[in-house]
Write a protein that holds these residues in place. Structure first.
Motif, PDB file in Angstrom:
ATOM      1  N   MET A   1      -1.787   6.462  -3.251  1.00 29.96           N
ATOM      2  CA  MET A   1      -3.048   5.774  -3.530  1.00 29.96           C
ATOM      3  C   MET A   1      -2.807   4.420  -4.194  1.00 29.96           C
ATOM      4  O   MET A   1      -3.508   3.454  -3.903  1.00 29.96           O
ATOM      5  CB  MET A   1      -3.949   6.656  -4.395  1.00 29.96           C
TER       6      MET A   1
ATOM      7  N   GLU B   1      -4.041   0.857  -2.759  1.00 31.33           N
ATOM      8  CA  GLU B   1      -4.760  -0.151  -3.542  1.00 31.33           C
ATOM      9  C   GLU B   1      -4.122  -1.526  -3.342  1.00 31.33           C
ATOM     10  O   GLU B   1      -4.816  -2.515  -3.111  1.00 31.33           O
ATOM     11  CB  GLU B   1      -4.739   0.193  -5.028  1.00 31.33           C
TER      12      GLU B   1
ATOM     13  N   ASN C   1      -9.772  -1.278  -5.253  1.00 30.21           N
ATOM     14  CA  ASN C   1      -9.609  -0.513  -6.483  1.00 30.21           C
ATOM     15  C   ASN C   1     -10.157   0.888  -6.258  1.00 30.21           C
ATOM     16  O   ASN C   1     -11.298   1.053  -5.854  1.00 30.21           O
ATOM     17  CB  ASN C   1     -10.357  -1.173  -7.641  1.00 30.21           C
ATOM     18  N   ILE C   2      -9.334   1.864  -6.525  1.00 28.82           N
ATOM     19  CA  ILE C   2      -9.744   3.256  -6.409  1.00 28.82           C
ATOM     20  C   ILE C   2     -10.212   3.684  -7.793  1.00 28.82           C
ATOM     21  O   ILE C   2      -9.496   3.477  -8.779  1.00 28.82           O
ATOM     22  CB  ILE C   2      -8.576   4.122  -5.915  1.00 28.82           C
TER      23      ILE C   2
ATOM     24  N   PHE D   1     -11.276   9.309  -9.247  1.00 25.68           N
ATOM     25  CA  PHE D   1     -11.068   9.754  -7.867  1.00 25.68           C
ATOM     26  C   PHE D   1     -10.356  11.101  -7.860  1.00 25.68           C
ATOM     27  O   PHE D   1      -9.389  11.306  -8.586  1.00 25.68           O
ATOM     28  CB  PHE D   1     -10.251   8.718  -7.084  1.00 25.68           C
TER      29      PHE D   1
ATOM     30  N   GLU E   1     -11.036   7.702   3.393  1.00 29.30           N
ATOM     31  CA  GLU E   1     -11.279   7.097   2.101  1.00 29.30           C
ATOM     32  C   GLU E   1     -11.051   5.595   2.126  1.00 29.30           C
ATOM     33  O   GLU E   1     -11.687   4.858   1.376  1.00 29.30           O
ATOM     34  CB  GLU E   1     -10.416   7.730   1.003  1.00 29.30           C
TER      35      GLU E   1
END
Length: 74
Positions: A44, A48, A54-55, A59, A73
């Protein structure tokens, strides 16, 4: 294959040390490649950086099992 999907597959391939030709949207990264929570977190982070997004900190990484879930996602 869409550009975003290919980019996700490349990120996962690099993180898990797997040939990207062996991956597809239905690959189960946990079952097939024993990805753990740290692997998911690092994937992840790469997403990004690679997609300049931006996660959210809240999450839920646990819901990511198949690459299809991850691609959705993005």
């Amino acid at each position: 294959m869409r550009k975003n999907e290919q980019k996700v597959l490349e990120i996962v391939s690099n993180q898990l040390g797997v040939n990207s030709a062996k991956l597809n949207s239905e690959t189960d990264i946990v079952k097939d490649y024993e990805a753990d929570s740290l692997d998911k977190f690092e994937i992840m982070n790469e997403i990004e950086d690679g997609f300049e997004v931006n996660i959210p900190e809240n999450f839920d990484f646990s819901k990511i099992q198949e690459l299809f879930d991850l691609i959705q996602e993005v």
